[in-house]
Write an enzyme that holds these catalytic residues in place. Structure first.
Site, PDB file in Angstrom:
ATOM      1  N   HIS A 104     156.106 -38.890 -20.019  1.00  0.00           N
ATOM      2  CA  HIS A 104     154.657 -38.944 -20.246  1.00  0.00           C
ATOM      3  C   HIS A 104     154.318 -38.520 -21.674  1.00  0.00           C
ATOM      4  O   HIS A 104     153.516 -39.179 -22.349  1.00  0.00           O
ATOM      5  CB  HIS A 104     153.933 -38.042 -19.252  1.00  0.00           C
ATOM      6  CG  HIS A 104     152.466 -37.891 -19.528  1.00  0.00           C
ATOM      7  ND1 HIS A 104     151.523 -38.789 -19.068  1.00  0.00           N
ATOM      8  CD2 HIS A 104     151.773 -36.961 -20.239  1.00  0.00           C
ATOM      9  CE1 HIS A 104     150.324 -38.420 -19.470  1.00  0.00           C
ATOM     10  NE2 HIS A 104     150.445 -37.299 -20.190  1.00  0.00           N
ATOM     11  N   GLU A 105     154.920 -37.423 -22.128  1.00  0.00           N
ATOM     12  CA  GLU A 105     154.658 -36.974 -23.501  1.00  0.00           C
ATOM     13  C   GLU A 105     155.170 -37.993 -24.509  1.00  0.00           C
ATOM     14  O   GLU A 105     154.562 -38.196 -25.563  1.00  0.00           O
ATOM     15  CB  GLU A 105     155.293 -35.605 -23.738  1.00  0.00           C
ATOM     16  CG  GLU A 105     154.747 -34.488 -22.849  1.00  0.00           C
ATOM     17  CD  GLU A 105     153.229 -34.379 -22.881  1.00  0.00           C
ATOM     18  OE1 GLU A 105     152.626 -34.679 -23.935  1.00  0.00           O
ATOM     19  OE2 GLU A 105     152.636 -34.010 -21.856  1.00  0.00           O
ATOM     20  N   HIS A 108     152.635 -40.564 -25.202  1.00  0.00           N
ATOM     21  CA  HIS A 108     151.673 -40.237 -26.259  1.00  0.00           C
ATOM     22  C   HIS A 108     152.251 -40.568 -27.633  1.00  0.00           C
ATOM     23  O   HIS A 108     151.528 -41.036 -28.524  1.00  0.00           O
ATOM     24  CB  HIS A 108     151.300 -38.757 -26.198  1.00  0.00           C
ATOM     25  CG  HIS A 108     150.436 -38.397 -25.036  1.00  0.00           C
ATOM     26  ND1 HIS A 108     149.264 -39.068 -24.751  1.00  0.00           N
ATOM     27  CD2 HIS A 108     150.550 -37.429 -24.091  1.00  0.00           C
ATOM     28  CE1 HIS A 108     148.697 -38.536 -23.678  1.00  0.00           C
ATOM     29  NE2 HIS A 108     149.464 -37.540 -23.255  1.00  0.00           N
TER      30      HIS A 108
END
Length: 238
Positions: A104-105, A108
């Site tokens: 998920h990071e 980004h």
């Protein structure tokens, strides 16, 4: 009777209670979901750090560093420093949950690399939102104590500042959901997780996204409460 509801009785405080319940429920849900899937070790036996490094390399992102940080579920990506930080519960864990959070990071970081517009908008709103969060309540309270147009102006300025904090949270929602979408696609195509493990990671990321939704709802309820309380005060001053 500052707000017209009596000194000790404020029915609008129900908004605060509802917001707190929603936020606490979302927080408890994400922690329990993460804990559940943190007990399930990935078949590929890669750590969160290894997963992040692999994803960044596979996406041809070579200017982002990966580091471990203290805390629990404090994972984040900083687009200014190009640093992806993974918490202790993620960095060295080989669980499905940890790999999902790390991915998920990375999502980004991918957003940053491709110039994802909502991420840019959110970054531009950070200073405004921080100022709004700090100054909104003092401005409103000072304005409520001053009669006439000057007081009304300060109240309205405070409400506008608080609205900026709410706007920041609204813009955050598509950023977080899109990062999770990118993460799940990468995990599905990259082979870091098996077909059976990807739905587990999806549940973890969905639970995490709910915390942002809960925060936005809680802030909206607080904004409505402030408008009800001090909007009435404004009308009496004018």
């Amino acid at each position: 009777m500052l707000y017209g509801y009596g000194m000790f009785y404020d029915p609008t405080f129900l908004f605060v209670i509802i917001g707190m319940v929603i936020s606490m429920g979302a927080s408890a849900y994400v922690k329990s979901t993460f804990h559940k899937y943190d007990q399930i070790k990935s078949k590929n036996q890669v750590t969160g750090t290894q997963a992040a490094e692999y994803i960044l390399q596979s996406q041809r992102i070579h200017n982002v560093g990966v580091q471990g940080i203290a805390g629990d579920l404090t994972d984040n990506y900083n687009s200014q420093t190009k640093m992806l930080s993974l918490s202790q519960a993620t960095a060295q864990s080989i669980s499905v949950a940890a790999i999902g959070v790390a991915a998920h990071e990375c999502g980004h970081a991918v957003q940053d690399a491709v110039g994802y517009a909502p991420l840019k908008i959110r970054a531009s709103l950070v200073p405004v939102a921080n100022i709004g969060s700090s100054l909104s309540i003092p401005l409103i309270l000072i304005g409520a104590l001053i009669s006439g147009s000057s007081g009304a102006f300060l109240v309205n300025l405070g409400l506008l500042a608080f609205s900026m904090a709410f706007l920041f949270q609204i813009v955050t929602l598509p950023v977080e959901f899109n990062a999770s979408k990118r993460a799940l696609q990468i995990l599905s195509e990259g082979g870091l997780l098996t077909k059976e493990e990807v739905p587990m990671a999806r549940r973890v990321l969905f639970a995490a996204a709910l915390t942002y939704v809960a925060a936005a709802v809680a802030t909206l309820l607080q904004l409505v409460r402030l408008i009800i309380l001090f909007g009435n005060n404004n009308r009496r001053n004018n």
